[in-house]
Write a protein that holds these residues in place. Structure first.
Motif, PDB file in Angstrom:
ATOM      1  N   UNK A   1       0.815  -1.208   0.000  1.00 41.13           N
ATOM      2  CA  UNK A   1       0.000   0.000   0.000  1.00 41.13           C
ATOM      3  C   UNK A   1       0.850   1.259   0.000  1.00 41.13           C
ATOM      4  N   UNK A   2       2.021   1.210   0.621  1.00 44.56           N
ATOM      5  CA  UNK A   2       2.904   2.370   0.581  1.00 44.56           C
ATOM      6  C   UNK A   2       3.384   2.622  -0.843  1.00 44.56           C
ATOM      7  N   UNK A   3       3.715   1.542  -1.565  1.00 46.32           N
ATOM      8  CA  UNK A   3       4.135   1.694  -2.955  1.00 46.32           C
ATOM      9  C   UNK A   3       2.986   2.223  -3.793  1.00 46.32           C
TER      10      UNK A   3
ATOM     11  N   UNK B   1      11.701  10.659  -3.004  1.00 46.59           N
ATOM     12  CA  UNK B   1      11.112  11.858  -2.423  1.00 46.59           C
ATOM     13  C   UNK B   1      12.210  12.872  -2.143  1.00 46.59           C
ATOM     14  N   UNK B   2      11.940  14.123  -2.502  1.00 45.74           N
ATOM     15  CA  UNK B   2      12.872  15.205  -2.228  1.00 45.74           C
ATOM     16  C   UNK B   2      12.381  16.036  -1.054  1.00 45.74           C
ATOM     17  N   UNK B   3      12.888  17.247  -0.965  1.00 51.91           N
ATOM     18  CA  UNK B   3      12.494  18.147   0.112  1.00 51.91           C
ATOM     19  C   UNK B   3      11.149  18.792  -0.211  1.00 51.91           C
ATOM     20  N   UNK B   4      10.398  19.129   0.836  1.00 52.70           N
ATOM     21  CA  UNK B   4       9.151  19.888   0.726  1.00 52.70           C
ATOM     22  C   UNK B   4       8.131  19.240  -0.201  1.00 52.70           C
ATOM     23  N   UNK B   5       8.057  17.912  -0.185  1.00 50.56           N
ATOM     24  CA  UNK B   5       7.028  17.221  -0.944  1.00 50.56           C
ATOM     25  C   UNK B   5       7.296  17.087  -2.428  1.00 50.56           C
ATOM     26  N   UNK B   6       8.522  17.301  -2.860  1.00 52.22           N
ATOM     27  CA  UNK B   6       8.837  17.141  -4.276  1.00 52.22           C
ATOM     28  C   UNK B   6       9.311  15.716  -4.537  1.00 52.22           C
ATOM     29  N   UNK B   7       9.269  15.287  -5.804  1.00 52.54           N
ATOM     30  CA  UNK B   7       9.695  13.950  -6.192  1.00 52.54           C
ATOM     31  C   UNK B   7      10.589  14.052  -7.412  1.00 52.54           C
ATOM     32  N   UNK B   8      11.565  13.141  -7.496  1.00 52.12           N
ATOM     33  CA  UNK B   8      12.516  13.118  -8.595  1.00 52.12           C
ATOM     34  C   UNK B   8      12.542  11.735  -9.214  1.00 52.12           C
TER      35      UNK B   8
ATOM     36  N   UNK C   1      11.010   5.823   0.940  1.00 54.37           N
ATOM     37  CA  UNK C   1      11.520   7.070   0.388  1.00 54.37           C
ATOM     38  C   UNK C   1      11.905   6.932  -1.077  1.00 54.37           C
ATOM     39  N   UNK C   2      11.914   5.683  -1.597  1.00 53.75           N
ATOM     40  CA  UNK C   2      12.329   5.463  -2.977  1.00 53.75           C
ATOM     41  C   UNK C   2      11.652   4.204  -3.499  1.00 53.75           C
ATOM     42  N   UNK C   3      11.108   4.280  -4.736  1.00 51.82           N
ATOM     43  CA  UNK C   3      10.543   3.097  -5.373  1.00 51.82           C
ATOM     44  C   UNK C   3      11.250   2.877  -6.704  1.00 51.82           C
ATOM     45  N   UNK C   4      11.328   1.631  -7.115  1.00 50.85           N
ATOM     46  CA  UNK C   4      11.967   1.265  -8.380  1.00 50.85           C
ATOM     47  C   UNK C   4      10.951   0.502  -9.210  1.00 50.85           C
TER      48      UNK C   4
END
Length: 183
Positions: A95-97, A160-167, A113-116
């Motif tokens: 569910x987190x993914x 996940x990056x800072x302040x709710x951003x994603x890369x 914090x990271x998905x592949x």
């Protein structure tokens, strides 16, 4: 008439200063609590007091002070508050993914914090921004101006990056693009 107005003004100033001193002393008591939950409960008690009760308490306090009697403490109204409970289903890895990148509802204790995932489709929107569909059903839309070459079948990761951003980036590259989840 002047004496009446002056007396009335002094009475109102006494009422406001007594009320302010009571609230300040109550806040200092709450501030002195060492436990976070106890401190929060103390502040909640203060915030749940009805303003009408404060006025009646202050009026009774002023009447008692003019009669040189001690006033009773302010009644505290206890309010039931619903506490959000982190459900076990949300905290599971699957569910987190599934919810990664969507609006945050409840933060689990062990958060991803990271998905592949593998890319199943890439498109460009009318503005030249990338739209990447992953094998897990997620669709990520580019929001930044960086460039990254991604093809179908590439293995990418979203972190996940800072302040709710994603890369989004490839495992074999040191470049990354800022993305937002659209599905």
């Amino acid at each position: 008439m002047k004496i009446f107005v002056i007396t009335l003004g002094l009475l109102f100033s006494a009422v406001s200063s007594v009320n302010a001193q009571d609230i300040i002393s109550e806040l200092n008591v709450c501030r002195a609590e060492s436990s976070n939950t106890q401190r929060l409960a103390c502040y909640d008690k203060l915030s749940s007091i009805n303003p009408k009760d404060i006025k009646s308490h202050v009026q009774a306090d002023v009447i008692n002070k003019t009669d040189t009697a001690v006033s009773a403490p302010l009644p505290v109204v206890k309010k039931e508050t619903a506490k959000p409970v982190a459900s076990q289903s949300y905290a599971s890895r699957d569910n987190q993914v599934k919810n990664f990148g969507l609006a945050k509802i409840i933060e689990p204790e062990q958060k991803i914090e990271k998905i592949t995932a593998d890319v199943i489709d890439t498109k460009k929107d009318p503005y030249g921004k990338l739209i990447v569909s992953l094998e897990n059903g997620q669709v990520w839309r580019q929001t930044g101006n960086s460039t990254l070459r991604i093809r179908t079948g590439d293995q990418v990761y979203v972190e996940e990056g800072m302040l709710g951003s994603y890369f989004l980036s490839k495992e074999s590259s040191n470049k990354r693009i800022r993305v937002k989840r659209s599905k």
